[in-house]
Motif scaffolding. Structure first.
Motif, PDB file in Angstrom:
ATOM      1  N   LEU A  83       0.831  -1.206   0.000  1.00  0.00           N
ATOM      2  CA  LEU A  83       0.000   0.000   0.000  1.00  0.00           C
ATOM      3  C   LEU A  83       0.865   1.256   0.000  1.00  0.00           C
ATOM      4  CD1 LEU A  83      -2.994   0.224  -0.039  1.00  0.00           C
ATOM      5  CD2 LEU A  83      -3.007   0.454   2.414  1.00  0.00           C
ATOM      6  N   ARG A  85       3.866   1.493  -1.164  1.00  0.00           N
ATOM      7  CA  ARG A  85       4.455   1.587  -2.502  1.00  0.00           C
ATOM      8  C   ARG A  85       3.443   2.141  -3.500  1.00  0.00           C
ATOM      9  NH1 ARG A  85       8.206  -1.609  -6.122  1.00  0.00           N
ATOM     10  NH2 ARG A  85       6.622  -2.287  -7.583  1.00  0.00           N
ATOM     11  N   GLY A  86       2.225   1.602  -3.405  1.00  0.00           N
ATOM     12  CA  GLY A  86       1.172   2.084  -4.293  1.00  0.00           C
ATOM     13  C   GLY A  86       0.900   3.563  -4.077  1.00  0.00           C
ATOM     14  N   ALA A  87       0.876   3.960  -2.803  1.00  0.00           N
ATOM     15  CA  ALA A  87       0.633   5.374  -2.494  1.00  0.00           C
ATOM     16  C   ALA A  87       1.742   6.230  -3.073  1.00  0.00           C
ATOM     17  CB  ALA A  87       0.551   5.565  -0.978  1.00  0.00           C
ATOM     18  N   LYS A  89       3.750   5.528  -5.615  1.00  0.00           N
ATOM     19  CA  LYS A  89       3.717   5.525  -7.083  1.00  0.00           C
ATOM     20  C   LYS A  89       2.549   6.353  -7.598  1.00  0.00           C
ATOM     21  CE  LYS A  89       7.037   2.537  -8.361  1.00  0.00           C
ATOM     22  NZ  LYS A  89       7.008   1.081  -8.474  1.00  0.00           N
TER      23      LYS A  89
END
Lengths: 239, 85
Positions: A83, A85-87, A89
């Motif tokens: 999460l 990392r997703g945030a 990116k």
């Protein structure tokens, strides 16, 4: 006895859960919140499940609780990492007081991979007028001053020349008089982030790269720009 | 004692709900849902303690698995492109 232990474990677990949930409301950005929530809530829930396990002993309930503990210990940090990392990116900004952003830096590239190897140099005994002409002719803004044996003794830039021309006459001067003698020199295996940091302080536009005192290349702001843009040059050109 | 456990879990849930509602970014909400999933596992555990039945733990196991898969999917979605695109 087991009852007391299990209820104590569950109570401590509840405390951690509440602390974690306060954390996700009080902390300033998504990364801080993830950190607080995942640590506290994972530990709190694991303690609750352990309490249940102690209470139930070796029974289907106890074994399932243990299984659940293992499962949460594995999955909860994993999903928090994914999460975060997703945030990152998706472009969520860090809190403005966050001190550093290791993940966002350019990946490990050394000065050796970036530097220009065919450097235009000038000897310290060249007349300053010739150096000025050379800079203008080659369309560069500065160059290292190098002894005939290859040792760097300084750097001369447009700024140095203009400063010198304000003070005295450039027609009679030599490069040695106008150059900045304290050049900051890096070795070829320096991490490019360090050089980028020096270049972004505003004092230098380029740094010479030297090995054992001999000039081997130069890294300018433009070279850093090239690694930042690489790969997308053609797309931008089309638009 | 059990009532106290339920109340503290409810406090946790409401705090998570507050964060899910407030945002402000999509990952914030996703994180709220993730934490809420773990709190629900705690709920199931306390229910199992209260009633002594083990099927609550089956629900807890399934719930944590589903919440994990859901979070990974959401994270991948966030990595690919923002929710607004």
């Amino acid at each position: 006895m087991t009852e007391i232990i299990s209820y104590t474990a569950i109570t401590i677990g509840m405390f951690f859960n509440i602390v974690g949930c306060i954390g996700i409301n009080r902390l300033p950005d998504v990364y801080n919140r993830l950190q607080a929530a995942t640590k506290c809530v994972t530990m709190g829930t694991c303690l609750i499940l352990l309490g249940i396990m102690i209470h139930a002993g070796i029974s289907p309930l106890g074994i399932k609780a243990l299984l659940c503990v293992v499962f949460i210990l594995v999955t909860s940090p994993t999903s928090a990492h994914a999460l975060a990392r997703g945030a990152y990116k998706s472009g969520v900004k860090l809190w403005k007081k966050s001190c550093c952003d290791q993940y966002g830096k350019v990946s490990l590239i050394n000065a050796h991979d970036v530097m220009k190897k065919d450097v235009i140099t000038v000897s310290p005994d060249t007349p300053l007028q010739d150096a000025v002409d050379l800079l203008v002719e080659m369309k560069i803004t500065g160059m290292p001053v190098v002894e005939p044996d290859g040792g760097i003794i300084g750097i001369i830039s447009e700024k140095d020349m203009i400063d010198y021309s304000n003070k005295s006459n450039i027609k009679t001067a030599k490069v040695r008089d106008a150059m900045s003698a304290k050049a900051t020199v890096f070795s070829p295996d320096t991490d490019i982030n360090i050089i980028a940091g020096v270049l972004s302080t505003g004092k230098f536009r380029r740094v010479p790269i030297a090995e054992n005192g001999k000039l081997v290349g130069i890294v300018s702001r433009r070279d850093i720009m090239h690694i930042l843009t690489s790969g997308k040059k053609k797309e931008a050109g089309k638009k | 004692m059990i009532t106290f456990f339920y109340i503290s879990l409810l406090v946790c849930c409401s705090l998570c709900m507050w964060r899910i509602g407030r945002g402000p970014t999509p990952p914030d909400r996703a994180m709220g849902i993730d934490i809420l999933g773990i709190i629900v596992v705690g709920f199931c555990a306390v229910s199992a303690l209260e009633t002594g039945r083990d099927f609550y733990m089956n629900i807890a196991l399934a719930w944590s698995l589903l919440s994990f898969i859901g979070m990974i999917a959401l994270a991948k979605h966030l990595e690919g492109k923002g929710f607004d695109e």
